[in-house]
Structures are given as C-alpha cells and as structure tokens.
Enzyme design. Structure first.
Site, PDB file in Angstrom:
ATOM      1  N   THR A 158       1.012  -1.348   0.011  1.00  0.00           N
ATOM      2  CA  THR A 158      -0.045  -0.106   0.009  1.00  0.00           C
ATOM      3  C   THR A 158       0.937   1.061   0.139  1.00  0.00           C
ATOM      4  OG1 THR A 158      -0.263  -0.347   2.331  1.00  0.00           O
ATOM      5  CG2 THR A 158      -2.170  -1.184   0.789  1.00  0.00           C
ATOM      6  N   LYS A 184       3.944  -7.084   3.478  1.00  0.00           N
ATOM      7  CA  LYS A 184       3.663  -5.601   3.195  1.00  0.00           C
ATOM      8  C   LYS A 184       3.391  -5.224   4.691  1.00  0.00           C
ATOM      9  CE  LYS A 184       0.387  -3.682   3.146  1.00  0.00           C
ATOM     10  NZ  LYS A 184      -0.573  -2.817   3.979  1.00  0.00           N
ATOM     11  N   THR A 195      -1.258  -1.819   8.061  1.00  0.00           N
ATOM     12  CA  THR A 195      -1.768  -3.321   8.142  1.00  0.00           C
ATOM     13  C   THR A 195      -0.453  -4.205   7.712  1.00  0.00           C
ATOM     14  OG1 THR A 195      -3.984  -3.312   7.978  1.00  0.00           O
ATOM     15  CG2 THR A 195      -2.999  -5.190   7.174  1.00  0.00           C
ATOM     16  N   GLU A 282       6.421   3.723   9.334  1.00  0.00           N
ATOM     17  CA  GLU A 282       6.244   4.979   8.735  1.00  0.00           C
ATOM     18  C   GLU A 282       7.342   6.141   9.587  1.00  0.00           C
ATOM     19  OE1 GLU A 282       2.023   3.038   9.459  1.00  0.00           O
ATOM     20  OE2 GLU A 282       3.040   4.330  10.801  1.00  0.00           O
ATOM     21  N   ASN A 405       0.759  10.350   8.997  1.00  0.00           N
ATOM     22  CA  ASN A 405      -0.407   9.877   9.482  1.00  0.00           C
ATOM     23  C   ASN A 405      -1.369  11.164   9.641  1.00  0.00           C
ATOM     24  OD1 ASN A 405      -0.247   6.933   9.456  1.00  0.00           O
ATOM     25  ND2 ASN A 405       1.548   7.260  10.883  1.00  0.00           N
ATOM     26  N   SER A 410      -8.437  13.118   2.514  1.00  0.00           N
ATOM     27  CA  SER A 410      -8.939  13.462   1.029  1.00  0.00           C
ATOM     28  C   SER A 410      -8.640  14.759   0.663  1.00  0.00           C
ATOM     29  CB  SER A 410     -10.645  13.408   1.019  1.00  0.00           C
ATOM     30  OG  SER A 410     -11.113  13.975   2.187  1.00  0.00           O
TER      31      SER A 410
END
Lengths: 410, 410
Positions: A158, A184, A195, A282, A405, A410
């Site tokens: 992802t 992943k 995830t 991250e 994060n 959007s």
C-alpha cells in the site's frame, strides 16, 4: 495517497525462485489505485495444506473472519489479496464480498470456496467494489506464472516504500525444499491504517496441524516482537501454504526432529520479513533492537522489551540521536513487570551507561554518541532479577510519522 | 532547555485566595535553571492531615519512595518541591538527598522529618545538589506568605507553557471551606521526562483516612483519565493537605454525607487541573474528549477510552483534522475488551458517522469537518453491549511533540 521516499533502511528484494506447485501473479482491478497492480493471486495444487495467524484486534475485517473459518479445513487451493480497500467495518456487504470473491475464485481454480483464502488492506468503512474485483480474476488466473513472486511482492504494497521478500532452503531428509515469503506493512493506506500482511509458501509436504504449530511458534520472536506504533491493525494476517510438490520422507502427524532444519529456515524467513516491516515503519530513520535480559521470565522480558519499543519518549529520543537512558528506565517501570530500580543496568550500542540504580560515573560517551548516529541502534537492559530474556524491534518516531498519518484523508 | 510557545489551549491562572493555615513561596536555589524560581515550599500548622497518590511506575524516584513512607503517618507540616532535577535513578545518593532535605526542612518547621513531603521533577540520573537546596531553605522559609499560590504554580513548572491552578469552595455544615490546587505536567524537562505533579490544600479539618479515600477516588475520573503519550513518569505525585484551620462541624472518622459538597468541590479542582495538563500536552493543538458508552462495565469502558486516547494513529488523524473513524474502530478493537464490530457506533462532534458495523450512508460531513477544525474535539463511541461508560481526555499528536522530545539532550 502521498508518495513517500523510500525508507533509508530499505533492503533490496532478493532473488525469488519458483516454489514447486505455486503459480502467482498480479493485475489491475482498479479497486482504488489507478495504473498499478492491486489484486494478487496465488494458486496451489490439490493437497496443499495451510496455516494462519491473525490480528488479535477484536474488530477484525471481513477477510480475517473468512480466513479463520476457512482455516478449519486445513486445505488451500488459492489466495486472493487486494490493495486499496481493506473491507473492514463494511457489515453484511463486506461478508458478501468475501463469499462472492471466494466463489468466483473457486470456480476458476476448480475447488471449494472454503479452500480460497482472502486478505485485503486499504481504506476501511468503504464497500469493496466486488464486481471490479471478480471481473479481474479470470484474466489474472489465465496469466499466472511460477516466477511471479516479485510482482506479487509489489502488488500487495500500500504505502510501503519497498517490496519485501525472503527465501530460504531447508533439508527434509535428503530432499531440499524452499520457503518463500512476501510481506507488506507499516506503510499507511491513503492514509487509513497500517496493516501487516505476509504470505509464505513452501514445496514441502507438511500436515496442516504441524504447519500451524510451526507458524504459530515462528511468529512469536519475529512478527510479534516488531512494533511500529503500538497500534494493532484490524487486518493483520500471516498465511503459510505447503504444496507438497517436492518429494521427501513423509512428515509424521506430530512433526518432530525431521523438521528441525525446516523450522530454522521458516523462522529465518519470518524474521527477515518482520524486520523489513520495521525497516519500512512510517517515517523510520533508524532500526532499533531492544534486548532485555535478567527478567523473572521470558514473558516478562518480552513485555518489558515491548514497553520500551512502544514508548513514544524512547522513540523520539532515538530520532534525536539522544541515548536517553532515563526514558528507558521509565519504560521498564511502566511495563508493570517485576523490576527493581536499584538492580537495573542499561547499555546503548554495547556501552553500559547505567548500572545498579545509577549512572556509571565517567562512562565513555564517545562510542555511544557515534552509535546513536548510525542507522541501527541497539539497546540492552538487564533487569537483574532472573534469567528471562527477549528481543524486540522497532523504529524511531520522527516527523515523517506525523506527516504520513496526520495528513488529510481526502 | 528550549522555550516553547504557550499552548493555544492555555487557560489563565484563576485568582488563588489564601488557604487558612497555609503559607507558601518559591526561591532560586540554582539546582539547574538559572534566574528562575526552582524550589517551592509550603508550611502547614500542627494537626494538618495529608493524602497522596503516586505513579504506578515500578522504578519511581527517591522522593516518591519518601512520600509513600511518610504518608503512613498521615500528618504533614511542610512540602518542598524542586524543579530541574527529578532525583530519579540516583541510588543511595538520592535517598540521602531526601533524608537531608527533610531534616533541614523539619528543623525550620519545628516538626519531624516524616512530616515533610518532597517532590522533584527534571533530569534523571543526575545527583541533586543537596547543599544548594538546603542552603536555599532558611531564606525561603523566612519569606513565606499566605498568598504565594501563583508564585508556587510558576515555580513547579518545568517546560509547562502555562501555570496551572484551580480553586473551589464547599460547605461543611454551615461553614465555607476552600480547596486550592496547583499542578505541573506534560511539558518536558530539558528534555528528559514528562512528569505530573499536583499539590492541593484545604482549610477543612478531615481525618487522614477519609482524606485519602476522597483523593484516591477523585483521581480516578480526573488525572487517571488523562493521557498525553501513554508514558508513565517515575515521579507522578498528587498530595492533598488539610490544615483544619477553619472551624466546622466535626467530620466523623468514616466521612459520610457531611462531605458531599466537599467531595464535589475536590473533584472539580482535580478535574480542572487534570484537563490543564492535557491542554499543555507536548505539542498539543487540540484538546480531545473521548466518551465511551455501552461497554460491558465501567472498567471496560475506561480501558477502551484510554486505548483510543493513547492511539498514535487516532491522535495524528486529529492533528490532521481528519475524522478518521476507522482508526477509532481499530483502537476499540485493540483494547482487548469485549466489543462486537457489528454493534459499534462512532460519533465525532455529535454527528454519528458509523453505526452497527458500517458507515452511515450520506451522513452530513459538514458539521464533522467544522468540528475537527476547532480546538476541542469530541469523540463518542457506543459499544452496544452494556451500560458501562467512561470518559478520557488527551491531546493531538503533532510535529510539536517530535520537536520537543526528539531534540538533543545537550
């Protein structure tokens, strides 16, 4: 989805040889991403056994429920993985997506739906467009190849910044079998939820209960000792498929010493993949290894190691290249496990800085400072109470984590 | 120590009236900081009772050990607080510092050392310069005043960005008593460790066991429901002193209904101070209130609320003004408490976004977007299983947190 620079801790994808019996590939279903592979398929021969471990989150995604149920059969013929939509918190529609996908895949593979395994990661709370997914399956199925591992490693990503794979060979009797795995994780999806997914396959022939035992034990010191931010995804899944395509002495129902080398190889693959997840944490700039010794039990040592690995104050200190042993002591204490302040010792990069309840006067700071500037940081804590030991892995907590994060969805 | 801008969530220090029987003040001892007050003193009359609650960290500082021991007597005559050095992980020297400070203070106050209470925050692992501290005590003692609360609120700060105080009055029978409290916390020290300290005093006359019961209960929904980063300091301390200087009907040994109004006032002061700590959370831009209803028990609701409040993914989403209910569902699930994905409902700012296992189609996004842009964010989660409810408070996780905690120590 923002593109993030490749982690400075990235490792190259190794050569991924075919695993006898496994064909695999990836295609574009247009579930969420444009112009990239977002559906991955593996197909296995009749007789393939399967083992799985899943998130402990009490609100798992529909595919996790599906796999837990399917796993009871112990047999697998296919795997379908989607990227971009996790099919989590999607209610009845989500369960239907799983059933419809498994049915479509079962028809292609000539098997029962319960022999199809599913995993999805991506945004949650949005219906997965089942028709788009099932429409992509026949073309993908027709194009499966034995050397599709690198494509699969990329398609399950992802916001991972590099594809993750590992391979080992092992002897069972005189025969050589291979274990390949991809994973992943710890990148964020768009940016919804970290995830971890991992899929492994071997050409060995191993009864499902034995396979499950090996996998359940193998994730202990590997995936279960890695943490990026203490948050537990609703979709975490590790599946191990054994095709039995390579002939070797029969493995008895109880496993046993014949699998010693196989177990070592499996554990190596699991550890490689788990560390790659930490390396792609991250915003990670540093990989952190935490060794705890001298705890009252191994379980206690593990809890203390994870308390240190999950401490935002320890992780930000490491990002700042500050060997802040005070925060390490704090994290030991907050674990709630038996610990005696006056028996604690702390080392960074092999240099003991604090011992028996106090700083070591005039310890040599130079090697500590040099160690903290590196890409891999090692912390050792001796609790001084017993013989329990454990190792945990994490990464530092940086501005990159906030960027990834904290951006608008959007 | 870097100076940080005042939190945008700061509240002004209220008027802090004298508490009959209490004299207090602050002075410069030069322990670590230059040119600012770093030692705070309170002196109480004979007969003053005391209650305390302390960090659950297993590696507490020497002053915490001292207070726990002194608390057994139930009596207090003085309090000495230092800023800049926490006297944590300082071994035998740290214990001697406590004993020497208490002895020096006891001579000034004309009491036993065990009636002197101590607290320290600041760097850990460095010896507190006892001689500097004890040298400052006589001058400070000679200058104590009744209206020293604002000075004390400032002197106990480390990297707090604003002083924190709260006051309430209460009736006991026909008499009016006052409760005043100050707190520091969630700023970082130099930058070593976040520590929360709070000191309260009242002119009521309340037996120590009753006082302890009220305080232990009162910290439950206040200080114990506030989290900034899940890390637990080695020095957290709340002390409540009751001078008995104001005449009112005698409080029986078991407390009882006579203290109903006092209890309310005490709880209000504790809640005010706890929320100020969250408002001064490192890097905080938003105050976050999390209400959990419908859990199987209140304890379960509390654990779920704290799991949400401690989730880095939830907190970064709030920083990004993203009403990411998917991460909230994840945090509910990772709490490990009874929860059923398909019965969960999530609201942000009073707008229900997800209900019974799925997103609410066409919910009105406009008020949610507007709410997320504000300084105070409210999240409500209904578990749908029972009647347990709880509220937790936190702040968002921002670049400011990384700046404050990831900077070099020296």
């Amino acid at each position: 989805m923002a593109d993030h620079a490749t982690s400075p801790l990235a490792l190259p994808l190794p050569q991924m040889p075919p695993i006898a019996g496994v064909t695999l590939g990836a295609a574009q279903a247009g579930i969420r991403y444009k112009a990239r592979e977002d559906v991955t398929m593996m197909v296995f021969p009749a007789g393939t056994t399967v083992a799985g471990v899943f998130t402990k989150n009490k609100c798992p995604g529909a595919p996790v429920d599906w796999c837990r149920d399917a796993l009871k059969g112990g047999k697998a013929r296919a795997l379908v993985v989607t990227s971009g939509n996790s099919n989590v918190f999607t209610g009845k529609a989500g369960r239907e997506t799983c059933a419809d996908t498994a049915k479509a895949m079962a028809e292609l593979a000539g098997c029962k739906p319960r022999e199809v395994f599913l995993a999805s990661t991506g945004v949650i709370g949005e219906r997965l467009p089942t028709a788009k997914l099932t429409a992509a399956l026949p073309g993908l199925h027709a194009a499966l190849v034995e050397d599709g591992w690198p494509a699969a490693a990329r398609a399950i990503m992802t916001t991972d910044t590099f594809p993750k794979g590992a391979v080992r060979t092992a002897k069972i009797g005189d025969a050589t079998v291979t274990i390949a795995g991809i994973a992943k994780g710890s990148g964020m999806i768009a940016p919804d939820m970290a995830t971890m997914l991992s899929f492994l396959a071997t050409d060995a022939k191993i009864p499902a209960p034995v396979l499950q035992k090996l996998l359940s034990k193998g994730v202990g010191p590997s995936f279960n000792c890695v943490t990026v931010d203490s948050d537990t995804s609703t979709s975490d899944t590790v599946l191990l498929f054994a095709t039995g395509a390579t002939k070797h002495p029969r493995v008895p129902a109880e496993g046993g010493p014949m699998l010693r080398d196989f177990t070592r190889a499996l554990n190596d693959v699991l550890m490689d993949l788990a560390l790659m997840v930490a390396r792609d944490g991250e915003g990670a700039q540093k990989l952190v290894r935490i060794d705890v010794t001298g705890a009252v039990t191994a379980r206690s040592a593990h809890r203390i190691a994870m308390s240190i690995a999950n401490s935002p104050l320890v992780k930000t200190a490491i990002a700042g290249e500050d060997a802040n042993w005070g925060r390490i002591v704090m994290a030991v204490g907050k674990a709630g496990e038996p610990a005696d302040r006056d028996k604690l010792s702390v080392a960074v990069g092999g240099t003991w800085m604090a011992r028996e309840g106090g700083v070591i006067p005039d310890y040599d700071e130079a090697p500590v400072v040099a160690h903290m500037k590196g890409r891999e940081v090692e912390i050792t804590v001796d609790i001084g109470l017993g013989k329990g030991r454990a190792t945990a892995w994490t990464c530092d907590l940086t501005h990159g984590y906030i960027d990834i994060n904290g951006s608008y969805r959007s």
